[in-house]
Enzyme design. Structure first.
Site, PDB file in Angstrom:
ATOM      1  CB  THR A   1      -0.879  -0.086   1.274  1.00 33.38           C
ATOM      2  OG1 THR A   1      -1.714  -1.234   1.159  1.00 33.38           O
ATOM      3  CG2 THR A   1      -1.741   1.128   1.518  1.00 33.38           C
TER       4      THR A   1
ATOM      5  CB  THR B   1      -3.965   0.090  -0.893  1.00 32.98           C
ATOM      6  OG1 THR B   1      -3.269  -1.132  -1.072  1.00 32.98           O
ATOM      7  CG2 THR B   1      -5.411  -0.213  -0.510  1.00 32.98           C
TER       8      THR B   1
ATOM      9  CG  ASN C   1      -5.396  -6.177  -0.720  1.00 31.46           C
ATOM     10  OD1 ASN C   1      -4.830  -5.854   0.325  1.00 31.46           O
ATOM     11  ND2 ASN C   1      -6.033  -7.325  -0.832  1.00 31.46           N
TER      12      ASN C   1
ATOM     13  CG  ASP D   1      -8.406  -5.970   2.649  1.00 31.89           C
ATOM     14  OD1 ASP D   1      -7.625  -6.909   2.869  1.00 31.89           O
ATOM     15  OD2 ASP D   1      -8.024  -4.802   2.462  1.00 31.89           O
TER      16      ASP D   1
ATOM     17  CB  SER E   1      -9.336  -0.637   5.265  1.00 33.15           C
ATOM     18  OG  SER E   1      -8.024  -0.174   5.101  1.00 33.15           O
TER      19      SER E   1
ATOM     20  N   GLY F   1       1.239  -1.715   4.870  1.00 32.32           N
ATOM     21  CA  GLY F   1       1.660  -2.865   5.681  1.00 32.32           C
ATOM     22  C   GLY F   1       0.543  -3.821   6.036  1.00 32.32           C
TER      23      GLY F   1
END
Ligand code: GLY
Length: 609
Positions: free
Chosen positions: A418, A436, A438, A460, A489, A510
């Protein structure tokens, strides 16, 4: 709102803890002492413990000692810190020409879609926190992707009812309805000062005329080739080889897409040619996203989550990010310990952080989801009383195994990619933006003729509540797939204020480690008094409740490692450096801006004037 109860059966606090033994003093004392001496030692231990539990004062942050090995970049008026230098300079140039922090952030966001394709994007989504200096207000802009209308709870289950990771990560079903373009346009319209064409022109030029591939981009392309579709490979590879460092990357289709946005605004992406090209390709390959999904996509302005830590006001991203809730929850939990005295990255400090993190991530799995679909108890989770209640379960001398909180099956991790950038202008406006696709290069899919990569953010969601996603995060019903819903998220763009003025702008990529990385930047600056570059560079640790392991970056001292093992931690050295927390700090005494690019991303820069 009802205060959430701790999850499942938590361990009864030990007698030592009831006595306030927070530093492991009592372990040594029982053997040789007589009763009277023992009583005295108990008193002293109790006092030490009490001191340790008193709310500590903030360290004096922002002082850059001459002796410091790492020092931030300094500037007087404006600063940009981002993962990619061409985009960072575009933002800085706009600031120099009188644009505000939002103009610069929007220009950087579009430019990174060209120059940093592994995470910069127009085919993904993200969150932006904006501090308006004249209004003394922090606003949260949510441009997270949504599930298409044809999505349903069992979208990613195979005939046996098992989660099919290939479907949720690398197929057209993995793609959430992109939010970045609508989000950046809304930010510019509401908070920017420059016309869209001016802000977009540098990105269009970079795409049309090309720019030299950096060693960083070359390496990223080399490592992800098998995940990139044929259309994407045509852009980034020649004769099957990733473009070499120094070769020019021209992206004509992307330039045309950006040009349509510059000319038509939102319609240049969410309808017309771009939308038709995108949906035709998705449909041809079994996707479910429709023209109506694109037309209906809306970014949302939300109230950020707010907390208080040592006299600083912490604002961070609200649901559908879990970031803000858990950063504030963790700061609340840790505020009772004098971590500063215990020492930065000492075993005791890491122990408290790791134990607190487990409770936060357990709550994340149960309570967090899209607030437009489920009721998220934000106020309860971030209440001081709730932190007090949870803290009783933290044993200073012993790890509480995650299995005593709940259970799960750990999978392997995917590399978390990201990107976060921070911007501040001379007027005191500030932007923290994390966006992002992902995974690195997202799903790897690119509809021919569009030139932009598509996210795989649908992973996600909890494909099957209770089964971990690619980051090992266990999700619950609150994050089950539903049409039009935003997937949970961890992205945590954060702005910390002191006396109503921006003090710290931070955030990180991260995956599941975003929350704990951002937490540690705040603690390193406010609690431990590190200068911003030291705070960003420092070794990071992470616990996410499940898998039950304390993840640490390279560089933790062997002694600390052993101390933590004695407390019962299962330590695993992380295969990756954690996050890339490109941050800005305004020194309250001098007003000077300190910028710290995270050395974990070799291309990251801090630039200012
Ligand atoms: N895709 C990672 C996150 O949003 O947390």
């Amino acid at each position: 709102m009802k205060t959430p109860q701790p999850l499942l059966s938590l361990r009864t606090p030990s007698a030592a803890h009831e006595n306030g033994d927070v530093r492991g003093i009592s372990v040594m004392m029982h053997h040789h002492a007589g009763r009277k001496t023992l009583r005295w030692i108990c008193h002293i231990a109790y006092l030490c413990a009490a001191v340790c539990l008193l709310p500590a004062q903030a360290a004096t942050p922002a002082i850059i000692s001459d002796n410091a090995i790492f020092k931030p970049v300094q500037a007087q008026q404006a600063m940009v810190v981002a993962d990619e230098p061409l985009a960072a300079r575009i933002g800085l140039d706009l600031l120099r020409q009188g644009g505000n922090a939002v103009d610069a952030a929007v220009a950087i966001g579009f430019a990174m879609a060209v120059t940093y394709p592994r995470a910069g994007n127009i085919g993904g989504g993200g969150f932006m926190l904006i501090h308006q200096a004249d209004k003394h207000r922090v606003t949260a802009l949510d441009y997270r992707e949504t599930a298409p209308q044809k999505a349903h709870r069992d979208l990613f289950l195979d005939a046996q009812g098992q989660v099919d990771g290939q479907l949720s990560r690398f197929s057209p079903l993995a793609v959430g309805v992109p939010g970045t373009v609508a989000g950046l346009l809304l930010a510019l319209e509401k908070y920017g000062s420059l016309p869209l064409s001016r802000v977009l022109t540098p990105a269009i030029q970079l795409a049309r005329e090309g720019f030299p591939v950096s060693p960083d981009l070359h390496q990223a392309l080399q490592s992800r080739r098998q995940h990139l579709s044929a259309a994407a490979q045509q852009v980034f590879y020649h004769d099957g080889q990733a473009l070499a460092a120094g070769q020019t990357l021209v992206q004509k289709d992307l330039a045309a897409t950006l040009q349509r946005i510059a000319e038509q605004g939102r319609a240049g992406f969410y309808s017309g040619d771009t939308a038709r090209l995108l949906i035709a390709d998705m449909t041809a390959h079994g996707g479910i996203m429709s023209l109506a999904d694109l037309a209906q996509y809306q970014p949302v302005l939300r109230t950020p989550v707010q907390g208080e830590f040592r006299g600083y006001q912490v604002y961070s991203m609200s649901p559908p990010s879990s970031g803000g809730v858990h950063i504030v929850q963790l700061l609340n939990l840790l505020s009772a310990y004098d971590l500063r005295t215990l020492g930065h990255n000492s075993a005791a400090t890491i122990h408290y952080m790791a134990e607190a993190m487990k409770y936060a991530y357990a709550d994340r799995a149960k309570y967090l989801g899209d607030p437009d679909f489920v009721s998220v108890p934000v106020a309860g989770l971030t209440a001081l009383e709730y932190a007090q209640q949870l803290r009783k379960n933290i044993d200073p001398q012993r790890v509480t195994p995650s299995k005593d909180i709940s259970a799960g099956q750990p999978p392997g991790y995917e590399s978390p990619q990201t990107t976060h950038f921070s911007v501040m202008d001379a007027a005191g406006n500030a932007v923290a933006n994390t966006y992002t696709l992902n995974f690195s290069f997202g799903s790897g899919l690119m509809a021919p003729g569009t030139g932009f990569l598509l996210n795989n953010e649908m992973d996600d969601f909890s494909a099957k509540p209770g089964v971990p996603n690619a980051y090992g995060l266990v999700g619950g019903e609150a994050n089950a797939v539903a049409p039009g819903k935003r997937m949970l998220s961890s992205m945590s763009p954060t702005i910390v204020l002191k006396d109503q003025k921006p003090f710290l702008i931070t955030g990180s990529p991260g995956g599941s480690r975003i929350i704990t990385t951002t937490l540690q930047i705040i603690l390193n600056v406010i609690e431990h008094g590190l200068n911003l570059q030291e705070a960003v560079n420092a070794v990071r640790v992470h616990h996410q409740w499940w898998p039950d392991e304390l993840s640490v970056e390279q560089g933790l001292s062997v002694d600390t490692y052993h101390q933590l093992q004695k407390l019962g931690h299962k330590i695993k050295e992380s295969p990756w450096a954690m996050g890339a927390a490109n941050s800005i700090l305004r020194a309250p005494d001098t007003g000077r801006l300190h910028g710290a690019a995270d050395p974990r991303r070799s291309s990251a820069v801090a630039v200012g004037f």
